[in-house]
Motif scaffolding. Structure first.
Motif, PDB file in Angstrom:
ATOM      1  N   LYS A 150       0.829  -1.207   0.000  1.00  0.00           N
ATOM      2  CA  LYS A 150       0.000   0.000   0.000  1.00  0.00           C
ATOM      3  C   LYS A 150       0.861   1.254   0.000  1.00  0.00           C
ATOM      4  O   LYS A 150       0.505   2.280  -0.584  1.00  0.00           O
ATOM      5  CB  LYS A 150      -0.925  -0.016   1.222  1.00  0.00           C
ATOM      6  N   VAL A 151       2.005   1.180   0.672  1.00  0.00           N
ATOM      7  CA  VAL A 151       2.917   2.336   0.751  1.00  0.00           C
ATOM      8  C   VAL A 151       3.529   2.615  -0.612  1.00  0.00           C
ATOM      9  O   VAL A 151       3.667   3.772  -1.024  1.00  0.00           O
ATOM     10  CB  VAL A 151       4.011   2.084   1.806  1.00  0.00           C
ATOM     11  N   PHE A 152       3.886   1.554  -1.351  1.00  0.00           N
ATOM     12  CA  PHE A 152       4.591   1.730  -2.618  1.00  0.00           C
ATOM     13  C   PHE A 152       3.664   2.141  -3.765  1.00  0.00           C
ATOM     14  O   PHE A 152       3.910   3.113  -4.454  1.00  0.00           O
ATOM     15  CB  PHE A 152       5.348   0.450  -2.980  1.00  0.00           C
ATOM     16  N   ASP A 153       2.592   1.366  -3.976  1.00  0.00           N
ATOM     17  CA  ASP A 153       1.754   1.643  -5.137  1.00  0.00           C
ATOM     18  C   ASP A 153       0.348   1.098  -4.892  1.00  0.00           C
ATOM     19  O   ASP A 153       0.181  -0.019  -4.395  1.00  0.00           O
ATOM     20  CB  ASP A 153       2.353   0.985  -6.382  1.00  0.00           C
ATOM     21  N   ALA A 154      -0.675   1.905  -5.264  1.00  0.00           N
ATOM     22  CA  ALA A 154      -2.063   1.509  -5.044  1.00  0.00           C
ATOM     23  C   ALA A 154      -2.457   0.338  -5.930  1.00  0.00           C
ATOM     24  O   ALA A 154      -3.209  -0.554  -5.509  1.00  0.00           O
ATOM     25  CB  ALA A 154      -2.986   2.697  -5.303  1.00  0.00           C
ATOM     26  N   THR A 155      -1.945   0.318  -7.166  1.00  0.00           N
ATOM     27  CA  THR A 155      -2.280  -0.774  -8.091  1.00  0.00           C
ATOM     28  C   THR A 155      -1.709  -2.097  -7.610  1.00  0.00           C
ATOM     29  O   THR A 155      -2.390  -3.128  -7.625  1.00  0.00           O
ATOM     30  CB  THR A 155      -1.750  -0.455  -9.505  1.00  0.00           C
ATOM     31  N   VAL A 156      -0.440  -2.064  -7.176  1.00  0.00           N
ATOM     32  CA  VAL A 156       0.205  -3.287  -6.651  1.00  0.00           C
ATOM     33  C   VAL A 156      -0.544  -3.787  -5.430  1.00  0.00           C
ATOM     34  O   VAL A 156      -0.769  -4.992  -5.260  1.00  0.00           O
ATOM     35  CB  VAL A 156       1.681  -3.008  -6.306  1.00  0.00           C
ATOM     36  N   ASN A 157      -0.959  -2.859  -4.552  1.00  0.00           N
ATOM     37  CA  ASN A 157      -1.709  -3.232  -3.354  1.00  0.00           C
ATOM     38  C   ASN A 157      -3.037  -3.883  -3.717  1.00  0.00           C
ATOM     39  O   ASN A 157      -3.425  -4.903  -3.135  1.00  0.00           O
ATOM     40  CB  ASN A 157      -1.947  -1.998  -2.485  1.00  0.00           C
ATOM     41  N   THR A 158      -3.737  -3.308  -4.696  1.00  0.00           N
ATOM     42  CA  THR A 158      -5.036  -3.847  -5.110  1.00  0.00           C
ATOM     43  C   THR A 158      -4.885  -5.240  -5.707  1.00  0.00           C
ATOM     44  O   THR A 158      -5.667  -6.145  -5.403  1.00  0.00           O
ATOM     45  CB  THR A 158      -5.700  -2.902  -6.132  1.00  0.00           C
ATOM     46  N   VAL A 159      -3.868  -5.423  -6.544  1.00  0.00           N
ATOM     47  CA  VAL A 159      -3.607  -6.747  -7.131  1.00  0.00           C
ATOM     48  C   VAL A 159      -3.263  -7.751  -6.041  1.00  0.00           C
ATOM     49  O   VAL A 159      -3.737  -8.899  -6.053  1.00  0.00           O
ATOM     50  CB  VAL A 159      -2.469  -6.655  -8.171  1.00  0.00           C
ATOM     51  N   THR A 160      -2.444  -7.330  -5.070  1.00  0.00           N
ATOM     52  CA  THR A 160      -2.059  -8.210  -3.958  1.00  0.00           C
ATOM     53  C   THR A 160      -3.277  -8.650  -3.165  1.00  0.00           C
ATOM     54  O   THR A 160      -3.413  -9.827  -2.808  1.00  0.00           O
ATOM     55  CB  THR A 160      -1.059  -7.499  -3.025  1.00  0.00           C
ATOM     56  N   VAL A 161      -4.182  -7.710  -2.880  1.00  0.00           N
ATOM     57  CA  VAL A 161      -5.401  -8.029  -2.136  1.00  0.00           C
ATOM     58  C   VAL A 161      -6.259  -9.024  -2.910  1.00  0.00           C
ATOM     59  O   VAL A 161      -6.772 -10.000  -2.344  1.00  0.00           O
ATOM     60  CB  VAL A 161      -6.210  -6.745  -1.834  1.00  0.00           C
ATOM     61  N   LEU A 162      -6.414  -8.799  -4.214  1.00  0.00           N
ATOM     62  CA  LEU A 162      -7.229  -9.695  -5.039  1.00  0.00           C
ATOM     63  C   LEU A 162      -6.615 -11.096  -5.118  1.00  0.00           C
ATOM     64  O   LEU A 162      -7.338 -12.103  -5.045  1.00  0.00           O
ATOM     65  CB  LEU A 162      -7.397  -9.113  -6.445  1.00  0.00           C
ATOM     66  N   VAL A 163      -5.296 -11.162  -5.254  1.00  0.00           N
ATOM     67  CA  VAL A 163      -4.617 -12.472  -5.295  1.00  0.00           C
ATOM     68  C   VAL A 163      -4.778 -13.184  -3.959  1.00  0.00           C
ATOM     69  O   VAL A 163      -5.054 -14.399  -3.908  1.00  0.00           O
ATOM     70  CB  VAL A 163      -3.121 -12.287  -5.637  1.00  0.00           C
ATOM     71  N   LEU A 164      -4.623 -12.431  -2.855  1.00  0.00           N
ATOM     72  CA  LEU A 164      -4.756 -13.020  -1.520  1.00  0.00           C
ATOM     73  C   LEU A 164      -6.173 -13.538  -1.293  1.00  0.00           C
ATOM     74  O   LEU A 164      -6.365 -14.664  -0.816  1.00  0.00           O
ATOM     75  CB  LEU A 164      -4.398 -11.979  -0.460  1.00  0.00           C
ATOM     76  N   MET A 165      -7.184 -12.719  -1.640  1.00  0.00           N
ATOM     77  CA  MET A 165      -8.572 -13.130  -1.429  1.00  0.00           C
ATOM     78  C   MET A 165      -8.930 -14.321  -2.313  1.00  0.00           C
ATOM     79  O   MET A 165      -9.619 -15.252  -1.856  1.00  0.00           O
ATOM     80  CB  MET A 165      -9.514 -11.955  -1.723  1.00  0.00           C
ATOM     81  N   THR A 166      -8.456 -14.325  -3.565  1.00  0.00           N
ATOM     82  CA  THR A 166      -8.720 -15.463  -4.461  1.00  0.00           C
ATOM     83  C   THR A 166      -8.073 -16.736  -3.922  1.00  0.00           C
ATOM     84  O   THR A 166      -8.672 -17.820  -3.968  1.00  0.00           O
ATOM     85  CB  THR A 166      -8.182 -15.164  -5.875  1.00  0.00           C
ATOM     86  N   SER A 167      -6.843 -16.609  -3.397  1.00  0.00           N
ATOM     87  CA  SER A 167      -6.145 -17.771  -2.826  1.00  0.00           C
ATOM     88  C   SER A 167      -6.889 -18.306  -1.607  1.00  0.00           C
ATOM     89  O   SER A 167      -7.048 -19.522  -1.448  1.00  0.00           O
ATOM     90  CB  SER A 167      -4.714 -17.377  -2.424  1.00  0.00           C
ATOM     91  N   VAL A 168      -7.359 -17.389  -0.748  1.00  0.00           N
ATOM     92  CA  VAL A 168      -8.097 -17.804   0.454  1.00  0.00           C
ATOM     93  C   VAL A 168      -9.405 -18.485   0.067  1.00  0.00           C
ATOM     94  O   VAL A 168      -9.765 -19.529   0.624  1.00  0.00           O
ATOM     95  CB  VAL A 168      -8.363 -16.588   1.372  1.00  0.00           C
ATOM     96  N   TYR A 169     -10.130 -17.900  -0.893  1.00  0.00           N
ATOM     97  CA  TYR A 169     -11.367 -18.517  -1.356  1.00  0.00           C
ATOM     98  C   TYR A 169     -11.106 -19.927  -1.898  1.00  0.00           C
ATOM     99  O   TYR A 169     -11.878 -20.857  -1.628  1.00  0.00           O
ATOM    100  CB  TYR A 169     -12.004 -17.672  -2.473  1.00  0.00           C
TER     101      TYR A 169
END
Length: 296
Positions: A150-169
Motif C-alpha cells: 500500500k505504501v509503494f503503489d495503489a495498483t500493486v496493493n489492489t492486485v495483492t489483495v485480489l490475489v490473496l482473497m482469491t487464494s483464500v477462497y
C-alpha cells in the motif's frame, strides 16, 4: 492535506448519519460478542483445544475490528476533511489490512480440520505444537505485506489483495469441500458411531462450515470493490462513475466486514457445542437470584 483525507469523508452528508449509527451498533455487538468468546476460552480449560485456538485468534481479529476500526471509521465520517488528522487516517488504512487476518485464519482452520479428520493418528504425530502455533500466528503477518504494498503503489496493493482473497477462497472451498466429502463418506460406511469422538468433529466441521459461508458472503463486497478499484486505476482514473460511487461502495464493504465480526460469536454460541454450553452456564449464573431466610 489532500493526501490525509479519508475516502469516507467524501460520503454525502445525508448518508453519513446512517453509517455512523450502523458502525456504532456493529462496534458494540462485535466488541461484546468476541469479548465473551475470549472470556469463555480463558475461563474454561476444556475449551482450549487446537481448533478453538484458531477460533480465538479469529475472535481477537474480530474484536480489533469492532473496538478500533469501527470507531476510527466513525471519526473519519464525523470530522470534516480539512480538520482530519493524518495519523488517524493512516491508522484507519492500517486497520483495513487487519481484514486479511480473518480470511487467512479461516483458510488455516479449514485445512487443519481436513488433516485432522483425514487421519487423526497421523495428525497427532505430525502436527506438533510448534507447527500449530505457526499456523495460528502466520495470518497476523499478512497485514504487513498488504501495508508494504500500500505504501509503494495503489495498483500493486489492489492486485495483492485480489490475489490473496482469491487464494483464500480457493483454499476454503477446496479444503471444506474435501472435508464434507470425507465426513459424508465415513457416515455412509458407518465409520462414525453415535457415541464416537468423530461426532464431535462432525459438529465442529458443521460450525466451521457456517463460519466459512458467512465469511464468503460478507467479503464479496470487499472483493468486488477491489475489482472495480483495479479497473479504475488501470484506466488511469478515467472511470468517473466509480469515482463518484467509490466512497459509498467503500463504506458498504466496511459495513459487511464488521458485520461478519458480529455474526461469528453468534455462530459459536449457536453451532459450537462447547461455547454454547458454557455460554448458557454463564447466563444461568447471572440469572440465579440469591434467596435469604426471612427474619421474624
Amino acid at each position: 492535506m489532500a493526501n490525509c483525507t479519508s475516502i469516507l469523508s467524501r460520503i454525502d452528508v445525508d448518508q453519513r448519519l446512517y453509517f455512523v449509527i450502523t458502525f456504532c451498533i456493529l462496534s458494540l455487538l462485535a466488541s461484546l460478542g468476541n469479548t465473551i468468546v475470549l472470556y469463555l476460552f480463558i475461563r474454561y480449560k476444556r475449551l482450549r483445544t487446537s481448533t478453538n485456538r484458531f477460533l480465538v485468534s479469529l475472535a481477537i481479529g474480530d474484536l480489533l475490528l469492532g473496538v478500533v476500526l469501527a470507531p476510527v471509521s466513525i471519526a473519519q465520517l464525523l470530522i470534516p476533511p480539512h480538520r482530519q488528522n493524518c495519523a488517524v487516517n493512516i491508522l484507519g488504512n492500517f486497520l483495513t489490512t487487519l481484514m486479511a487476518i480473518s480470511g487467512v485464519t479461516l483458510g488455516c482452520i479449514a485445512y487443519d480440520r481436513y488433516l485432522h479428520l483425514k487421519s487423526t493418528e497421523r495428525y497427532r504425530q505430525k502436527m506438533t505444537r510448534r507447527k500449530l502455533n505457526l499456523m495460528i500466528i502466520l495470518p497476523w503477518f499478512t497485514p504487513l505485506i498488504l501495508l508494504i504494498t500500500k505504501v509503494f503503489d495503489a495498483t500493486v496493493n489492489t492486485v495483492t489483495v485480489l490475489v490473496l482473497m482469491t487464494s483464500v477462497y480457493t483454499v476454503l472451498l477446496y479444503s471444506y469441500s474435501k472435508l464434507m466429502m470425507l465426513v459424508k463418506n465415513r457416515i455412509r460406511r458407518g465409520d462414525i458411531p453415535i457415541d464416537s469422538v468423530q461426532v464431535r468433529n462432525r459438529n465442529i466441521t458443521n460450525c466451521i462450515g457456517w463460519i466459512v459461508l458467512v465469511a464468503i458472503i460478507c467479503t464479496v463486497p470487499v472483493f468486488l470493490n477491489r475489482v472495480c478499484l483495479l479497473i479504475y486505476l488501470t484506466s488511469k482514473k478515467g472511470w468517473t462513475v466509480y469515482e463518484k460511487w467509490q466512497p459509498l461502495i467503500f463504506a458498504v464493504s466496511h459495513t459487511f466486514f464488521i458485520l461478519n465480526s458480529c455474526i461469528n460469536p453468534i455462530l459459536y454460541f449457536w453451532k459450537h457445542a462447547g461455547f454454547r454450553n458454557r455460554f448458557k452456564k454463564m447466563i444461568r449464573r447471572k440469572r440465579k437470584i440469591k434467596t435469604y431466610p426471612s427474619v421474624n
